[in-house]
Design an enzyme around this catalytic site. Sequence first.
Site, PDB file in Angstrom:
ATOM      1  N   SER A 279       0.789  -1.233   0.000  1.00  0.00           N
ATOM      2  CA  SER A 279       0.000   0.000   0.000  1.00  0.00           C
ATOM      3  C   SER A 279       0.822   1.284   0.000  1.00  0.00           C
ATOM      4  CB  SER A 279      -0.956   0.018   1.202  1.00  0.00           C
ATOM      5  OG  SER A 279      -0.232   0.070   2.415  1.00  0.00           O
TER       6      SER A 279
ATOM      7  N   LYS B 290      -5.744   4.824   8.425  1.00  0.00           N
ATOM      8  CA  LYS B 290      -4.609   5.576   7.867  1.00  0.00           C
ATOM      9  C   LYS B 290      -4.902   7.074   7.835  1.00  0.00           C
ATOM     10  CE  LYS B 290      -2.701   1.732   5.251  1.00  0.00           C
ATOM     11  NZ  LYS B 290      -2.350   1.154   3.935  1.00  0.00           N
TER      12      LYS B 290
END
Length: 367
Positions: A261, A306
């Site tokens: 990611s 996140k």
Amino acid sequence: MTQLSPPPHGLPSTPDDRPVRPHRLRRTLLASTAVVVGLSFVTMALPAPYVIESPGPTINTVGEVEGEPALSVEGAESYRPEGRLDLTTVYVRGGGGRQVTFFEALQAWADPTADVFPEESVYPRGVTGDQISEQNTAQMDESQETSVAAALGQLDIDYDASISVVDFASAQNEDVLEVGDVVTELDGGPVRTVQELRDGLQERVEDGHVVTVQRGSETLEVPVETTSSPDGTQQIGIFLRTDFEFPFDVGFALEDIGGPSAGMMFSLGIIDLLTEGDLTGGEHIAGTGTVTAGGAVGPIGGIAQKVVGAREAGASVFLAPAGNCPDLEGRVPDGMRIVQVETLQDAYDAVRRVGAGESLDGLPGCG
């Protein structure tokens, strides 16, 4: 002899007997309560089949990690910028034999920044913690390679790449292809990456597809059969590896972080290092997303965590894959601007606008 009247409500007539039942009942209730409380504590300490995701730390890709540059370039001129381009992470507890307790799961359910998932919805049954770590490490290594390729492509810097057969997913082309074959062309056109080959296979060809491979010292043109996958894409039943050869070396000083990611933020960091000046204009920008060598940005897991981690670290702009926008509905922290991106070009344009002090109005958002 005087006869005593019967006690009211059927209580015993003997004075010594009257306090016995209330005391016994009280002791029984206390004992039962102690047992229930004890069992509750035992239950809370038992392993629970869940995976917990919570906000993790951020890392500035153009900054330092424990005194070392997170990204470094050898063999080409580079520039150390002042701003921040943070990759974001997620703490993951549970799964692969690393079980959490019911108490930890309850705490996470009560935490609006955390998510709790059934273990089998995240990891296949029977997978071990070591296997998860190995897979995450392999994905990180691959994302680092593709992030360099994507950055160089964005900067129009040439590099070499080749793809080779490493295994077979089905027997449909085992009789014409071999492990170790280097695929150089599809239907007469050059292919350098797995994505280019996949894209080419989706085009209809009247006489079927032909793959050109280098096998040792031989160059062979091989007709291949295609089948449709459940999502309708065409495939030829092989596993491929992409090998890159770049004109200079890019170093990654990151440990204990896995998965694919960080690819997009790696690419932006590399672009910033190779470009004179400060792409961010000294601003603090964070983001996440996979990236292909061709610059396509893909969705990832843990997006809500996140974004929280990025905001807590001080970022005010977050670059999110368009495919993750539904996951951010109602979960964007105050003061955070989400910009959705589908390509590295989208992400680069957003960062450049922030760095130039331009408005982000008109750019698609999330949440």
